[in-house]
Motif scaffolding. Structure first.
Motif, PDB file in Angstrom:
ATOM      1  N   VAL A  30       0.839  -1.205   0.000  1.00 46.25           N
ATOM      2  CA  VAL A  30       0.000   0.000   0.000  1.00 46.25           C
ATOM      3  C   VAL A  30       0.867   1.245   0.000  1.00 46.25           C
ATOM      4  CG1 VAL A  30      -1.661   1.361   1.336  1.00 46.25           C
ATOM      5  CG2 VAL A  30      -1.961  -1.112   1.107  1.00 46.25           C
ATOM      6  N   TYR A  31       1.911   1.221   0.814  1.00 47.47           N
ATOM      7  CA  TYR A  31       2.788   2.386   0.885  1.00 47.47           C
ATOM      8  C   TYR A  31       3.477   2.618  -0.457  1.00 47.47           C
ATOM      9  CZ  TYR A  31       6.545   5.539   2.126  1.00 47.47           C
ATOM     10  OH  TYR A  31       7.402   6.602   2.150  1.00 47.47           O
ATOM     11  N   GLY A  36       3.142   6.116  -0.956  1.00 49.83           N
ATOM     12  CA  GLY A  36       4.553   6.465  -1.032  1.00 49.83           C
ATOM     13  C   GLY A  36       4.914   7.235  -2.290  1.00 49.83           C
ATOM     14  N   PRO A  37       6.186   7.633  -2.421  1.00 50.78           N
ATOM     15  CA  PRO A  37       6.645   8.392  -3.586  1.00 50.78           C
ATOM     16  C   PRO A  37       6.381   7.636  -4.891  1.00 50.78           C
ATOM     17  CG  PRO A  37       8.316   8.363  -1.873  1.00 50.78           C
ATOM     18  CD  PRO A  37       7.278   7.369  -1.461  1.00 50.78           C
ATOM     19  N   GLY A  38       5.878   8.349  -5.877  1.00 55.84           N
ATOM     20  CA  GLY A  38       5.608   7.751  -7.177  1.00 55.84           C
ATOM     21  C   GLY A  38       6.856   7.705  -8.035  1.00 55.84           C
ATOM     22  N   PRO A  39       6.746   7.135  -9.223  1.00 61.35           N
ATOM     23  CA  PRO A  39       7.918   6.931 -10.071  1.00 61.35           C
ATOM     24  C   PRO A  39       8.364   8.148 -10.871  1.00 61.35           C
ATOM     25  CG  PRO A  39       5.989   6.000 -11.116  1.00 61.35           C
ATOM     26  CD  PRO A  39       5.546   6.485  -9.767  1.00 61.35           C
ATOM     27  N   ALA A  40       7.538   9.196 -10.948  1.00 57.46           N
ATOM     28  CA  ALA A  40       7.896  10.359 -11.769  1.00 57.46           C
ATOM     29  C   ALA A  40       9.153  11.026 -11.221  1.00 57.46           C
ATOM     30  CB  ALA A  40       6.743  11.351 -11.815  1.00 57.46           C
ATOM     31  N   THR A  41      10.109  11.284 -12.080  1.00 56.85           N
ATOM     32  CA  THR A  41      11.369  11.913 -11.648  1.00 56.85           C
ATOM     33  C   THR A  41      11.412  13.405 -11.973  1.00 56.85           C
ATOM     34  OG1 THR A  41      12.394  11.290 -13.743  1.00 56.85           O
ATOM     35  CG2 THR A  41      12.660   9.767 -11.889  1.00 56.85           C
ATOM     36  N   HIS A  42      10.414  13.896 -12.687  1.00 57.48           N
ATOM     37  CA  HIS A  42      10.361  15.319 -13.035  1.00 57.48           C
ATOM     38  C   HIS A  42       8.892  15.713 -13.210  1.00 57.48           C
ATOM     39  CE1 HIS A  42      10.575  12.974 -16.788  1.00 57.48           C
ATOM     40  NE2 HIS A  42       9.722  13.855 -17.246  1.00 57.48           N
ATOM     41  N   HIS A  43       8.653  17.011 -13.308  1.00 53.47           N
ATOM     42  CA  HIS A  43       7.279  17.488 -13.510  1.00 53.47           C
ATOM     43  C   HIS A  43       6.741  16.923 -14.823  1.00 53.47           C
ATOM     44  CE1 HIS A  43       6.764  20.326 -10.183  1.00 53.47           C
ATOM     45  NE2 HIS A  43       8.059  20.574 -10.318  1.00 53.47           N
ATOM     46  N   THR A  44       5.557  16.339 -14.755  1.00 54.84           N
ATOM     47  CA  THR A  44       4.960  15.666 -15.906  1.00 54.84           C
ATOM     48  C   THR A  44       3.538  16.167 -16.099  1.00 54.84           C
ATOM     49  OG1 THR A  44       6.243  13.681 -15.411  1.00 54.84           O
ATOM     50  CG2 THR A  44       4.364  13.420 -16.886  1.00 54.84           C
ATOM     51  N   VAL A  67       2.523   6.852 -12.698  1.00 54.89           N
ATOM     52  CA  VAL A  67       2.175   5.733 -11.812  1.00 54.89           C
ATOM     53  C   VAL A  67       2.881   4.481 -12.328  1.00 54.89           C
ATOM     54  CG1 VAL A  67      -0.075   6.716 -11.193  1.00 54.89           C
ATOM     55  CG2 VAL A  67       0.087   5.103 -13.103  1.00 54.89           C
ATOM     56  N   ARG A  68       3.039   3.495 -11.443  1.00 56.59           N
ATOM     57  CA  ARG A  68       3.807   2.307 -11.810  1.00 56.59           C
ATOM     58  C   ARG A  68       3.047   1.387 -12.750  1.00 56.59           C
ATOM     59  NH1 ARG A  68       5.463   3.552  -6.636  1.00 56.59           N
ATOM     60  NH2 ARG A  68       7.741   3.809  -6.483  1.00 56.59           N
ATOM     61  N   SER A  69       1.736   1.260 -12.538  1.00 53.85           N
ATOM     62  CA  SER A  69       0.966   0.392 -13.424  1.00 53.85           C
ATOM     63  C   SER A  69      -0.494   0.797 -13.416  1.00 53.85           C
ATOM     64  CB  SER A  69       1.093  -1.068 -13.003  1.00 53.85           C
ATOM     65  OG  SER A  69       0.275  -1.350 -11.877  1.00 53.85           O
ATOM     66  N   THR A  70      -1.133   0.577 -14.535  1.00 47.82           N
ATOM     67  CA  THR A  70      -2.556   0.879 -14.652  1.00 47.82           C
ATOM     68  C   THR A  70      -3.368   0.019 -13.688  1.00 47.82           C
ATOM     69  OG1 THR A  70      -2.315   1.470 -16.978  1.00 47.82           O
ATOM     70  CG2 THR A  70      -4.525   0.862 -16.238  1.00 47.82           C
ATOM     71  N   MET A  97       5.181  12.270  -6.948  1.00 47.26           N
ATOM     72  CA  MET A  97       3.832  12.446  -6.387  1.00 47.26           C
ATOM     73  C   MET A  97       3.194  11.070  -6.216  1.00 47.26           C
ATOM     74  SD  MET A  97       0.863  14.927  -7.929  1.00 47.26           S
ATOM     75  CE  MET A  97      -0.136  15.912  -6.830  1.00 47.26           C
ATOM     76  N   SER A  98       2.579  10.847  -5.063  1.00 47.20           N
ATOM     77  CA  SER A  98       1.982   9.541  -4.780  1.00 47.20           C
ATOM     78  C   SER A  98       0.740   9.308  -5.618  1.00 47.20           C
ATOM     79  CB  SER A  98       1.621   9.434  -3.295  1.00 47.20           C
ATOM     80  OG  SER A  98       0.519  10.271  -2.981  1.00 47.20           O
ATOM     81  N   ALA A  99       0.397   8.031  -5.808  1.00 44.17           N
ATOM     82  CA  ALA A  99      -0.812   7.689  -6.551  1.00 44.17           C
ATOM     83  C   ALA A  99      -2.046   8.254  -5.858  1.00 44.17           C
ATOM     84  CB  ALA A  99      -0.920   6.171  -6.678  1.00 44.17           C
ATOM     85  N   LYS A 100      -2.031   8.251  -4.533  1.00 42.27           N
ATOM     86  CA  LYS A 100      -3.143   8.810  -3.754  1.00 42.27           C
ATOM     87  C   LYS A 100      -3.345  10.277  -4.098  1.00 42.27           C
ATOM     88  CE  LYS A 100      -4.448   9.703   1.081  1.00 42.27           C
ATOM     89  NZ  LYS A 100      -4.353  11.180   1.026  1.00 42.27           N
TER      90      LYS A 100
END
Length: 330
Positions: A30-31, A36-44, A67-70, A97-100
């Motif tokens: 869940v975290y 928890g932190p998302g995979p984006a490394t820059h502003h998207t 996000v990591r996966s759909t 940015m987190s998925a939440k």
């Protein structure tokens, strides 16, 4: 009995350990995938089209690297997210940015606000060019009638139709003109909203000094009231360039040219506006300064000198020419 109790305790301990391990794994999942932190490394930036489903948005988010996966995003959104609908628009996802938080963002409608500015006194041909050249807008655009656009700064979204942005600008002019028309003073010389726009467009082109606008409007109001010609240089230029800069001095033949705009060759107002006037210029012609002045000329400092008679005006004109000559200009 002791062995039996010991065996039971051992079984319970193993079960508890399994529960802890499984629970810990679930918490980590869940975290990692939700809080928890998302995979984006820059502003998207991600664009959610009108009518898009959450599944479609999740695919776009995964494709953008937000996000990591759909599948994972949808699963956790279903169990832990709110049921609020997502809203169309362009969103900026911050690094990690987190998925939440991403779900909350696309449900909030807090889209990226892009701006386009129409300066006071910009003619419609240049408004058209500015909107047409904005690559983030879409679709074809009609040439807006002169005076139909209220100058100002307007927000727009990526992919928005140019017609929609233009309509907001024109609606703003309609609303502003309707409001100001209700506040007009008894000394205004205009008899309609169209006349107000036309005179305001001349005032707009004749001075860039905000505090002078009521005075310039007062001068032109006096001229209209007494039947004098307005003799406004911008009205000579407009039929030739549609409001764009002439790039040279006006010729004598152009001063004498007869058409529906040239106020050197006709009395009264031109057939229509010569630019898109701002709110202050419209307000000025609807409440012009109380003055006896009927002439004005540039003072060489960005403003104007006003006079009530031709003798004083000619003297002011000569002073202006002398100043330009001293500065090496003509």
């Amino acid at each position: 009995m002791a062995k039996r109790r010991s065996s039971a305790r051992g079984g319970l301990g193993c079960l508890l350990l399994i529960v802890i391990i499984v629970g810990g794994a679930m918490w980590l999942s869940v975290y990692r995938n939700w809080r928890g932190p998302g995979p984006a490394t820059h502003h998207t930036t991600v664009v959610i089209p009108p009518g898009a489903t959450l599944a479609a948005a999740a695919r776009d988010l995964e494709h953008a690297g937000a996000v990591r996966s759909t599948t994972g995003f949808l699963r956790f959104a279903r169990y832990f997210g709110s049921g609020a609908p997502i809203r169309a628009g362009e969103y900026e996802v911050a690094p990690h940015m987190s998925a939440k938080d991403i779900l909350a963002l696309i449900q909030s409608g807090k889209t990226v606000q892009r701006m386009i500015t129409i300066p006071e006194g910009m003619p419609s041909i240049e408004v058209f060019d500015r909107l047409a050249s904005e690559k983030l807008l879409t679709g074809k655009l009609p040439m807006p009638p002169e005076g139909s656009v209220l100058p100002g700064t307007y927000s727009f979204q990526r992919g928005e139709p140019r017609r929609a942005v233009l309509k907001r600008m024109q609606d703003a002019m309609t609303q502003t003109l309707n409001h100001l028309w209700m506040t007009r003073k008894a000394n205004t010389v205009v008899n309609s909203k169209q006349e107000a726009l036309t005179l305001a467009s001349i005032v707009e082109k004749e001075t860039g000094v905000p505090e002078e606008r009521p005075m310039v409007a007062g001068v032109y109001s006096n001229r209209l009231r007494t039947g004098m010609r307005l003799q406004a240089d911008p009205t000579i230029i407009y039929p030739m360039t549609k409001g764009k800069p002439l790039g040279r001095r006006i010729k004598l033949s152009e001063v004498r040219a007869k058409n529906d705009y040239n106020t050197y060759a006709m009395t009264g107002l031109p057939v229509g506006p010569i630019t898109n006037p701002g709110k202050a210029s419209i307000a000025a012609v609807l409440a012009p300064a109380q003055t006896d002045a009927v002439y004005f000329v540039a003072d060489g400092k960005g403003g104007h000198v006003f006079s009530t008679n031709l003798q004083d005006h000619n003297a002011n004109v000569q002073r202006y020419y002398n100043l330009r000559k001293a500065e090496g200009t003509r």
